[in-house]
Enzyme design. Sequence first.
Site, PDB file in Angstrom:
ATOM      1  N   ASP A 156       0.854  -1.183   0.000  1.00 51.63           N
ATOM      2  CA  ASP A 156       0.000   0.000   0.000  1.00 51.63           C
ATOM      3  C   ASP A 156       0.892   1.236   0.000  1.00 51.63           C
ATOM      4  OD1 ASP A 156      -1.805   2.050   0.459  1.00 51.63           O
ATOM      5  OD2 ASP A 156      -2.960   0.911   1.934  1.00 51.63           O
ATOM      6  N   LEU A 157       0.772   2.066  -1.038  1.00 54.64           N
ATOM      7  CA  LEU A 157       1.641   3.234  -1.144  1.00 54.64           C
ATOM      8  C   LEU A 157       1.352   4.285  -0.077  1.00 54.64           C
ATOM      9  CD1 LEU A 157       2.233   1.845  -3.893  1.00 54.64           C
ATOM     10  CD2 LEU A 157       2.570   4.129  -4.828  1.00 54.64           C
ATOM     11  N   THR A 212       4.406  12.744 -14.804  1.00 49.94           N
ATOM     12  CA  THR A 212       3.334  13.362 -15.576  1.00 49.94           C
ATOM     13  C   THR A 212       3.704  14.733 -16.129  1.00 49.94           C
ATOM     14  OG1 THR A 212       1.074  14.267 -15.342  1.00 49.94           O
ATOM     15  CG2 THR A 212       2.440  14.267 -13.392  1.00 49.94           C
ATOM     16  N   ASP A 213       3.003  15.134 -17.171  1.00 53.75           N
ATOM     17  CA  ASP A 213       3.158  16.483 -17.715  1.00 53.75           C
ATOM     18  C   ASP A 213       2.642  17.547 -16.751  1.00 53.75           C
ATOM     19  OD1 ASP A 213       0.135  17.363 -18.902  1.00 53.75           O
ATOM     20  OD2 ASP A 213       0.471  15.224 -18.664  1.00 53.75           O
ATOM     21  N   TRP A 252      -1.913  11.870 -20.840  1.00 51.22           N
ATOM     22  CA  TRP A 252      -3.166  11.435 -21.465  1.00 51.22           C
ATOM     23  C   TRP A 252      -3.202   9.916 -21.704  1.00 51.22           C
ATOM     24  CZ3 TRP A 252      -4.882  15.470 -25.716  1.00 51.22           C
ATOM     25  CH2 TRP A 252      -4.809  16.772 -25.192  1.00 51.22           C
ATOM     26  N   TYR A 280      -2.142  17.819  -7.526  1.00 47.92           N
ATOM     27  CA  TYR A 280      -1.658  16.588  -8.154  1.00 47.92           C
ATOM     28  C   TYR A 280      -0.253  16.787  -8.717  1.00 47.92           C
ATOM     29  CZ  TYR A 280      -1.159  12.937 -11.699  1.00 47.92           C
ATOM     30  OH  TYR A 280      -0.678  11.913 -12.474  1.00 47.92           O
TER      31      TYR A 280
END
Length: 283
Positions: free
Chosen positions: A35-36, A100-101, A149, A124
């Site tokens: 579990d992170l 992520t971008d 995406w 985020y």
Amino acid sequence: MKTLVFGQTGQVARELARRLPLGVSAAFLGRDRADLSDPAACAAVIAACDADVVINAAAWTAVDKAEVEEAAALVVNGQAPGAMARACAVRGLPFLHISTDYVFDGAGDQSFEVYHPVAPLGAYGRTKLAGEQAVQAAGGRFVILRTSWVVSAHGANFVKTMLRLGAERGSLNVVADQIGGPTPAADIADALYGMAAGLLAGKPGGVQHFAGGPDCSWADFAREIMARAGLTCVVQDIPSSAYPTPAKRPLNSRLDCSGLAEFGLKRPDWRSGLDKILQELVV
């Protein structure tokens, strides 16, 4: 190559399980085993494993929810990857982590290079950036793979949403001023395995960008989905301001993927990946 993968049911984790290269084995850890939200437990799994390489394909991906639960998202996206990377560094294991971008501010209309200054717009992006920084600070061999995406035949994603709405409606409003590269999870999985092998062979790694091409708007992507799926739903362009969300989305998600050549990889064509996703979904 023995691979330990954090993640089991997410889009990329499922493709990693389906696309094992010849000579590669993998153990996949779901939340019941790793579990992170408990970074120390994740590190302990790595300390006890017999893997040659570790991939983190798990994350907090609820972008809007992160705006009100940033502390919890930070544990999963920031602290857990750092703990994993430090455990890998102690054992000398290469570590691959998906980012992520959203670490960029989305300004301008040029592709973001790997070393472009980061400036997340929301919670985020901040939590994912914290994860990147923790992985880099761990001192081990790593690849941070920024992507955008992500789509597949699994889970909740834009392709599946468009197929559902396109079958129900005659027209649909879709944001047209956000530009980026749709990225099939299958292509991300293949890239991760290729980069893992590269790290084991002595390649230096570092931060990489991996996104499908050509760049397009969400509206253009939606039109392509409708056309290739044989749906007659008409996609109408709207600005982001007409579709407000709790978390601000970057207008520019273009990623410069030129560094992939270091691993003998190239930017995938998302249209080919989309056809494969549609074949799987419309059988």
